[in-house]
Design an enzyme around this catalytic site. Structure first.
Site, short mmCIF file in Angstrom:
data_model
loop_
_atom_site.label_atom_id
_atom_site.label_comp_id
_atom_site.label_asym_id
_atom_site.label_seq_id
_atom_site.Cartn_x
_atom_site.Cartn_y
_atom_site.Cartn_z
N TYR A 88 0.82 -1.22 0.00
CA TYR A 88 0.00 0.00 0.00
C TYR A 88 0.85 1.27 0.00
O TYR A 88 0.53 2.23 0.68
CB TYR A 88 -0.97 -0.01 1.20
N ASP A 117 -13.58 -17.56 5.62
CA ASP A 117 -12.19 -17.15 5.41
C ASP A 117 -11.52 -17.10 6.78
O ASP A 117 -11.71 -16.16 7.54
CB ASP A 117 -12.17 -15.79 4.70
N LYS A 143 -1.86 -17.38 6.26
CA LYS A 143 -1.09 -16.68 7.30
C LYS A 143 -0.31 -17.60 8.24
O LYS A 143 0.82 -17.95 7.93
CB LYS A 143 -2.00 -15.72 8.05
N TYR A 162 -12.42 -8.27 5.04
CA TYR A 162 -11.20 -8.21 4.23
C TYR A 162 -10.87 -9.63 3.76
O TYR A 162 -10.81 -10.55 4.58
CB TYR A 162 -10.00 -7.64 5.02
C1 LIG Z 1 -4.44 -11.57 5.03
C2 LIG Z 1 -5.78 -12.05 4.66
C3 LIG Z 1 -6.09 -12.44 3.35
C4 LIG Z 1 -5.09 -12.34 2.22
O1 LIG Z 1 -4.00 -13.16 2.40
P1 LIG Z 1 -2.63 -12.87 1.59
O2 LIG Z 1 -1.74 -14.00 1.95
O3 LIG Z 1 -2.14 -11.55 2.08
O4 LIG Z 1 -2.98 -12.83 0.14
C5 LIG Z 1 -7.37 -12.89 3.09
N1 LIG Z 1 -8.30 -12.98 4.06
C6 LIG Z 1 -8.03 -12.63 5.33
C7 LIG Z 1 -9.09 -12.78 6.37
C8 LIG Z 1 -6.77 -12.13 5.68
O5 LIG Z 1 -6.52 -11.76 6.94
#
Ligand SMILES: *Cc1c(COP(=O)(O)O)cnc(C)c1O
Length: 426
Positions: free
Chosen positions: A18, A247, A276, A146
């Site tokens: 960013y 997610d 992550k 997100y």
């Molecule tokens: C960080 C994150 C993503 C994206 O993951 P990247 O490895 O950065 O592409 C998607 N969803 C959630 C909930 C996240 O915290």
């Protein structure tokens, strides 16, 4: 190379998250990291309150993870996954199927969180196409989410935070409902559940899936909601023939006090994304898991394959370190660590609640947030917290920490003190 020369080249050539180009605010130059400490090129040491964007749950240079990586590098760092397979990926996929909520049996390994969300969306769209319901291709989500920075994930990010106005005409237009009431402990709001049910029912013919982060909305605003909304979503989506995607890229592997946040609600989604902390913060890897029904639907369609296959799919180094990280997590009493961190964050952040300009202090599992009534002055906050020997990366109006689970009590006290001090001045 001297630090100043490196930073000059960084500003000239290296794009940061960013950021503008050339870079405006010089980043800190890190030369090493071990345990919970980042060592800067100028010799300073900072206690890491961010776990490198929530991934380094065991800290840095953990001997078990280092050994897993070097051992695997001694065998093979990578081979293609088309037509070939290997033990690290097989073990990882079967472990993920075992430890995630019951029913998620099939695992697609991929490069990053955003890509796993792309794969999850592709699974859902392809499932409905296979069943002759190609009209079901929109997604529904709640605001404040997100899901990553590639285009389909961006389309289900919060429309304001995800800069949807910038991308009008480019992003697929998804359906949004208001953000879930943000209070993990409060009595669930019946009228919100009714609104969810009505919206899903009204759009069932065009909806492929509902996509949400369970319990914690992370980068969209660090909001915690009651698991009852997830139970409601499971029931509503099942009733109206819509798939449900969780997610768990931010929440997976214990961060909220349960191994997966879905466990707070006791439900299994049709598709689950993890990332992550999957590799303990060592390498980029993520996964999309799905149920037998989703896999069968896709595999009996007109195009009876899941049409995705990244070059570095199932990377052996990442798989090996993920296996070691999950092993390390499960063999220790990680729940006790997360509870200990939760207590320390509650206690350490409590004084912030009294400060002018602070609107909320909230803690869930190993996540602590102090929300201000104004955007954080990033330069000032960074000066204050690094001055105290701590690394934090606030965003918008939020100072927060997601420390490694191995963070000791004295270091936790330092991190919370840094947040309180930054809340006072930034
Ligand atoms: C960080 C994150 C993503 C994206 O993951 P990247 O490895 O950065 O592409 C998607 N969803 C959630 C909930 C996240 O915290």
């Amino acid at each position: 190379m001297a630090a100043d020369d490196l930073l000059a080249l960084d500003a000239e050539h290296v794009w940061h998250p960013y950021g503008p180009m050339p870079g405006q605010v010089p980043p800190l130059l890190v030369s090493e990291a071990s345990g919970v400490r980042l060592r800067l090129a100028d010799g300073r040491e900072l206690v890491d309150g961010m776990s490198s964007w929530w991934s380094a749950i065991h800290g840095y240079r953990h001997p078990v993870l280092d050994a897993a990586l070097t051992d695997q590098a001694g065998r093979m760092s990578h081979v293609m996954f088309g037509g070939l397979t290997h033990e690290p990926a097989i073990r990882l996929a079967s472990t993920l199927a075992d430890i995630t909520p019951e029913g998620l049996r099939h695992v697609f390994l991929c490069d990053s969180g955003s890509v796993s969300v792309e794969v999850a969306v592709k699974m859902c769209l392809q499932y409905w196409r296979s069943l002759g319901r190609g009209g079901k291709r929109r997604l529904l989500t709640w605001r404040g989410g997100y899901h990553g920075d590639t285009f389909h994930p961006m389309s289900v990010c919060d429309p304001d935070g995800g800069m949807h106005s910038l991308w009008r005409g480019v992003l697929p237009e998804q359906l949004f409902v208001p953000a879930p009431p943000a209070d993990f402990g409060a009595t669930p709001d019946e009228s919100y559940v009714e609104m969810l049910a009505e919206t899903v029912e009204r759009h069932a013919d065009e909806l492929a899936a509902v996509v949400v982060e369970p319990v914690v909305q992370g980068a969209g605003g660090m909001r915690f909601h009651h698991p009852a909304y997830l139970r409601a979503l499971r029931e509503i989506t099942e009733r109206h023939g819509v798939l449900l995607v969780f997610d768990e890229i931010a929440t997976g592997f214990g961060r909220t006090g349960r191994l997966f946040a879905a466990e707070h609600a006791g439900v299994t989604p049709d598709v689950l994304c993890v990332g992550k902390a999957l590799t303990g913060g060592y390498l980029t890897m993520a996964a999309a898991l799905c149920t037998g029904e989703v896999a069968r639907g896709i595999s009996t369609g007109e195009v009876p394959v899941l049409a995705h296959g990244p070059t570095f799919m199932g990377n052996p180094l990442a798989s090996a370190v993920a296996n070691a990280s999950i092993g390390l997590l499960l063999e220790r009493d990680w729940q006790a660590d997360v509870r200990r961190i939760e207590d320390a964050l509650r206690q350490g952040l409590a004084p912030a609640a009294e400060l002018p300009g602070v609107v909320d202090v909230r803690v869930l599992g190993a996540i602590g947030v102090v929300q201000l009534d104004h955007d954080v002055d990033m330069a000032e906050a960074t000066r204050v917290v690094t001055g105290l020997g701590v690394w934090l990366r606030p965003f918008r109006d939020m100072l927060y920490t997601m420390p490694p689970y191995v963070t000791g009590d004295a270091d936790l006290a330092l991190v919370t003190r840094a947040i309180v001090e930054a809340a006072r001045t930034a």
